[in-house]
Scaffold this motif. Structure first.
Motif, mmCIF file in Angstrom:
data_model
loop_
_atom_site.group_PDB
_atom_site.id
_atom_site.type_symbol
_atom_site.label_atom_id
_atom_site.label_comp_id
_atom_site.label_asym_id
_atom_site.label_seq_id
_atom_site.Cartn_x
_atom_site.Cartn_y
_atom_site.Cartn_z
ATOM 1 N N GLN A 52 3.216 6.785 -14.494
ATOM 2 C CA GLN A 52 3.047 6.421 -13.089
ATOM 3 C C GLN A 52 1.714 5.705 -12.870
ATOM 4 O O GLN A 52 1.619 4.791 -12.054
ATOM 5 C CB GLN A 52 3.129 7.673 -12.209
ATOM 6 C CG GLN A 52 4.521 8.294 -12.134
ATOM 7 C CD GLN A 52 5.563 7.316 -11.631
ATOM 8 O OE1 GLN A 52 5.367 6.646 -10.623
ATOM 9 N NE2 GLN A 52 6.678 7.227 -12.348
ATOM 10 N N LEU A 53 0.693 6.090 -13.609
ATOM 11 C CA LEU A 53 -0.600 5.406 -13.479
ATOM 12 C C LEU A 53 -0.497 3.952 -13.951
ATOM 13 O O LEU A 53 -1.138 3.064 -13.379
ATOM 14 C CB LEU A 53 -1.673 6.149 -14.277
ATOM 15 C CG LEU A 53 -2.081 7.522 -13.723
ATOM 16 C CD1 LEU A 53 -3.034 8.216 -14.696
ATOM 17 C CD2 LEU A 53 -2.734 7.400 -12.350
ATOM 18 N N PHE A 89 0.828 -1.200 0.000
ATOM 19 C CA PHE A 89 0.000 0.000 0.000
ATOM 20 C C PHE A 89 0.864 1.252 0.000
ATOM 21 O O PHE A 89 0.584 2.212 -0.725
ATOM 22 C CB PHE A 89 -0.929 0.011 1.213
ATOM 23 C CG PHE A 89 -1.733 1.281 1.330
ATOM 24 C CD1 PHE A 89 -2.716 1.578 0.413
ATOM 25 C CD2 PHE A 89 -1.484 2.190 2.354
ATOM 26 C CE1 PHE A 89 -3.456 2.756 0.497
ATOM 27 C CE2 PHE A 89 -2.208 3.363 2.451
ATOM 28 C CZ PHE A 89 -3.195 3.644 1.519
ATOM 29 N N GLN A 90 1.928 1.273 0.811
ATOM 30 C CA GLN A 90 2.786 2.450 0.861
ATOM 31 C C GLN A 90 3.449 2.696 -0.488
ATOM 32 O O GLN A 90 3.531 3.841 -0.952
ATOM 33 C CB GLN A 90 3.830 2.282 1.962
ATOM 34 C CG GLN A 90 3.242 2.374 3.369
ATOM 35 C CD GLN A 90 4.287 2.159 4.456
ATOM 36 O OE1 GLN A 90 5.418 1.768 4.183
ATOM 37 N NE2 GLN A 90 3.898 2.409 5.699
ATOM 38 N N ARG A 91 3.926 1.629 -1.132
ATOM 39 C CA ARG A 91 4.550 1.804 -2.446
ATOM 40 C C ARG A 91 3.528 2.312 -3.473
ATOM 41 O O ARG A 91 3.836 3.182 -4.299
ATOM 42 C CB ARG A 91 5.173 0.479 -2.905
ATOM 43 C CG ARG A 91 6.494 0.152 -2.203
ATOM 44 C CD ARG A 91 7.141 -1.093 -2.779
ATOM 45 N NE ARG A 91 6.505 -2.294 -2.266
ATOM 46 C CZ ARG A 91 6.847 -2.906 -1.129
ATOM 47 N NH1 ARG A 91 7.814 -2.408 -0.391
ATOM 48 N NH2 ARG A 91 6.222 -4.000 -0.729
ATOM 49 N N ALA A 92 2.317 1.781 -3.414
ATOM 50 C CA ALA A 92 1.275 2.242 -4.341
ATOM 51 C C ALA A 92 0.890 3.691 -4.058
ATOM 52 O O ALA A 92 0.624 4.472 -4.985
ATOM 53 C CB ALA A 92 0.053 1.339 -4.233
ATOM 54 N N LEU A 93 0.876 4.060 -2.786
ATOM 55 C CA LEU A 93 0.529 5.438 -2.422
ATOM 56 C C LEU A 93 1.582 6.413 -2.932
ATOM 57 O O LEU A 93 1.260 7.517 -3.393
ATOM 58 C CB LEU A 93 0.391 5.547 -0.897
ATOM 59 C CG LEU A 93 -0.291 6.797 -0.342
ATOM 60 C CD1 LEU A 93 -1.702 6.931 -0.900
ATOM 61 C CD2 LEU A 93 -0.322 6.751 1.185
ATOM 62 N N VAL A 94 2.852 6.023 -2.865
ATOM 63 C CA VAL A 94 3.927 6.852 -3.420
ATOM 64 C C VAL A 94 3.731 7.028 -4.926
ATOM 65 O O VAL A 94 3.840 8.137 -5.459
ATOM 66 C CB VAL A 94 5.304 6.215 -3.121
ATOM 67 C CG1 VAL A 94 6.399 6.853 -3.974
ATOM 68 C CG2 VAL A 94 5.646 6.378 -1.644
ATOM 69 N N LYS A 108 -1.228 0.712 -11.683
ATOM 70 C CA LYS A 108 -2.140 -0.366 -12.087
ATOM 71 C C LYS A 108 -1.470 -1.726 -11.895
ATOM 72 O O LYS A 108 -2.086 -2.674 -11.382
ATOM 73 C CB LYS A 108 -2.542 -0.166 -13.546
ATOM 74 C CG LYS A 108 -3.620 -1.114 -14.028
ATOM 75 C CD LYS A 108 -4.082 -0.722 -15.429
ATOM 76 C CE LYS A 108 -4.786 0.620 -15.412
ATOM 77 N NZ LYS A 108 -5.381 0.978 -16.718
ATOM 78 N N LYS A 109 -0.190 -1.835 -12.278
ATOM 79 C CA LYS A 109 0.542 -3.087 -12.100
ATOM 80 C C LYS A 109 0.706 -3.432 -10.623
ATOM 81 O O LYS A 109 0.594 -4.593 -10.226
ATOM 82 C CB LYS A 109 1.902 -2.991 -12.784
ATOM 83 C CG LYS A 109 1.821 -2.955 -14.302
ATOM 84 C CD LYS A 109 3.188 -2.742 -14.927
ATOM 85 C CE LYS A 109 3.078 -2.627 -16.446
ATOM 86 N NZ LYS A 109 4.385 -2.334 -17.073
ATOM 87 N N GLN A 110 1.004 -2.407 -9.811
ATOM 88 C CA GLN A 110 1.148 -2.655 -8.373
ATOM 89 C C GLN A 110 -0.151 -3.174 -7.774
ATOM 90 O O GLN A 110 -0.152 -4.084 -6.948
ATOM 91 C CB GLN A 110 1.565 -1.363 -7.657
ATOM 92 C CG GLN A 110 2.994 -0.942 -7.932
ATOM 93 C CD GLN A 110 3.299 0.441 -7.367
ATOM 94 O OE1 GLN A 110 2.441 1.318 -7.343
ATOM 95 N NE2 GLN A 110 4.536 0.645 -6.941
#
Length: 457
Positions: A119-120, A94-99, A124-126
Motif C-alpha cells: 500500500q505504501l 487526495f481522498q484516494r491517497a488518504l484511503v 508513493k505512485k499516487q
C-alpha cells in the motif's frame, strides 16, 4: 488508442484532466482559477465512510466484523471493509491517497508488513502521479508507516534512519513540528526505538544505555503532549502504556533513572516503602492504569490487550525461580494478584472495573482470548501470542496444566507468523520459565542457535 477507465467505467473529462494535472474548465468557469479538488456533495458520503473505518479500527474490528453480542456495533463492517468502501467513494486524488494511507496503517496494525508495504508503494505512485493536496502530510505519514514496518520487523537501524531523515528534511520537518498527529507518531516510535536500544545495551554499556533510556522517556512525554494537542484519547492511551512498560523494563535491567515520570493523579511517592523497585513498579502500574482509564473515556473504544499483557508480566516479574522449575517450585512463587496491582494504581484504580478485570489473572487472559476466538476482537500476532503465553503461565500456576497445555499448543501454531527475534523470546520463556512437568508434556520450540538476550517486548 487509449481507453481511460476509473473503477471499471469510462473516465470523465474532469477525471482525465485531474490525472493530467490540468484544471477543469466549463463554460461557466472558463478563465477562472478554481482548484481541481473542489468540494462536492458526494464528499460527505466519503468522509462518513472514512470515519466509520477509523472508528472500527479504534474498536479493534480490524479485519473481521464483530460477532454476536447486543452491541450497537454487532455485525458492522470491519475497518478493512469500511476503508475499501471509502475508496469506491473517493472523488479526488487526495481522498484516494488518504484511503491508501489508512489501509497501509491498518495492515501495519494487523502485523502484515508485506501488505502494508504494498500500500505504501501505491501511495508513493499516487503522490508522484498527481499534485495531491496535502502531499506534505501524506509524505510524512508514508515515512512513518515505513518506519513502523521496519520496527515491527525488528530492523531498528532502518526505522530510526527513516525517522531521522524525516526530521532532517526541510519540508517534512515543518509538518513534524506543526502537525500534532504526525509529531505523536514520530515521537512514540522514536521512543520505542530508543527503549529497545537501551535494553539491548544495558549489560554492555550502562552509561550509553542510560542516555538512551532518558531520551526514550523524554520522547514518550513529547508524544503524550502531542496526543492531547490533537484531542486523541486513543493515541494518548497507547503512549501511556508504552511509557509505563518502559519505566518497568529499564528498572529490570538496572537502568536506575534519576527522575521517573508520574502518571496523572498518581500522587507523591510514599515514604518508607520497602525499596526503590516498588516505587518503580507503582509508577509503571499507574501509567498503564491511566492508559486503561483513557480507553474507558473514549466512546466505544475497545479495551487494550497490551495493558493486560503488560500488567500480567509486571505481576510475575519478581518471581525468580530457577530455569525449568518443578511444578511445586513454580507454584510456590507469589505473583501479584489483580487486587494488589489495583492497589498500586492508587487514585487510578477505578480503571480496573470488575467487568473487564476479573479477580484472577488466568481469567483476565482467558476473557481476552475468548473475545479473539469469537471474533469480538481481533488481536494481531504478537498480542495473541503474548496472551496465550500469559494464560499458560497463570493456568499452570493455578495447577491447571491441561488448560496451560492447550494454550501452548495454540501458541506453537501461531509462532511462525512472528519475526525471528519475537519467536526467540517465546522459545526462551517457554523453555526456562514454565514448570518441567508442563514442558515435558507441551514440547517447547527449539531455541535459536545463538541465544538472544531475553527481554519482554
Amino acid at each position: 488508442r487509449v481507453r481511460c477507465e476509473v473503477e471499471g467505467r469510462a473516465a470523465s473529462a474532469a477525471e482525465i484532466a485531474s490525472f493530467l494535472g490540468l484544471r477543469a474548465r466549463t463554460g461557466a468557469t472558463a478563465g477562472a482559477s478554481a482548484p481541481p479538488e473542489a468540494v462536492h456533495l458526494q464528499d460527505a458520503a466519503f468522509w462518513k465512510q472514512l470515519v466509520s473505518a477509523q472508528r472500527a479500527a479504534r474498536q479493534g474490528r480490524l479485519m473481521t466484523p464483530v460477532a454476536g453480542g447486543a452491541s450497537d456495533d454487532a455485525g458492522q463492517p470491519s475497518a478493512l471493509e469500511s476503508i475499501r468502501l471509502a475508496g469506491t467513494l473517493a472523488a479526488s486524488g487526495f481522498q484516494r491517497a488518504l484511503v491508501t494511507l489508512n489501509e497501509a496503517m491498518l495492515w501495519r496494525r494487523l502485523g502484515d508488513n508485506e501488505q502494508a508495504r504494498r500500500q505504501l508503494e501505491v501511495l508513493k505512485k499516487q503522490r508522484l502521479a498527481h499534485h495531491v493536496a496535502g502531499n506534505d502530510y501524506l509524505g510524512a505519514m508514508e515515512c512513518i508507516v515505513s518506519a513502523w514496518c521496519a520496527y515491527t520487523a525488528r530492523d531498528l537501524p532502518l526505522a530510526q534512519s527513516l525517522l531521522g531523515g524525516m526530521a532532517d528534511d526541510p519540508a517534512r520537518s515543518v509538518v513534524l513540528r506543526h502537525h500534532p498527529d504526525v509529531r505523536f507518531e514520530w515521537c512514540n516510535l522514536w521512543a520505542l526505538g530508543c527503549r529497545s536500544r537501551a535494553l539491548a545495551l544495558a549489560a554492555e554499556d550502562a552509561p550509553a544505555a542510560r542516555l538512551l533510556a532518558e531520551e526514550s522517556l523524554r520522547r514518550f512525554g513529547d508524544a503524550l503532549t502531542a496526543a492531547f494537542e490533537s484531542h486523541s484519547f486513543d493515541a494518548a492511551q497507547h503512549v501511556a502504556a508504552n511509557l509505563g512498560m518502559a519505566v518497568w523494563l529499564f528498572d529490570r535491567v538496572g537502568l536506575a533513572l534519576p527522575a521517573l515520570p508520574s502518571a496523572p493523579a498518581g500522587g507523591p511517592k510514599r515514604r518508607g516503602d520497602a525499596s526503590a523497585a516498588s516505587d518503580t513498579t507503582r509508577h509503571a502500574v499507574q501509567w498503564i492504569a491511566f492508559s486503561e482509564w483513557l480507553c474507558g473515556q473514549a466512546d466505544g473504544q475497545g479495551r487494550s490487550a497490551w495493558n493486560a499483557i503488560y500488567l500480567m508480566r509486571i505481576a510475575r516479574g519478581h518471581c525468580g525461580a530457577e530455569p525449568r522449575p518443578t511444578l511445586a517450585q513454580f507454584r510456590a512463587q507469589a505473583p501479584l494478584d489483580p487486587a494488589a496491582i489495583s492497589a498500586l494504581a492508587g487514585p487510578l484504580a477505578d480503571a480496573f472495573d470488575a467487568t473487564h478485570w476479573p479477580a484472577r489473572w488466568v481469567e483476565v487472559a482467558q476473557a481476552r482470548l475468548a473475545d479473539h476466538q469469537a471474533g469480538r476482537r481481533r488481536y494481531p500476532g504478537l498480542q495473541h501470542c503474548s496472551l496465550l503465553f500469559e494464560h499458560a503461565w497463570y493456568a499452570a500456576h493455578a495447577g491447571d496444566l491441561k488448560a496451560a497445555e492447550r494454550s501452548l499448543v495454540t501458541l506453537r501454531e501461531a509462532l511462525p507468523q512472528l519475526v525471528p527475534s519475537d519467536r526467540a523470546y517465546f522459545a526462551e520463556s517457554w523453555n526456562d520459565g514454565l514448570p518441567a512437568e508442563l514442558v515435558l508434556e507441551a514440547k517447547p520450540p527449539r531455541r535459536p542457535a545463538a541465544r538472544p538476550r531475553k527481554a519482554a517486548r
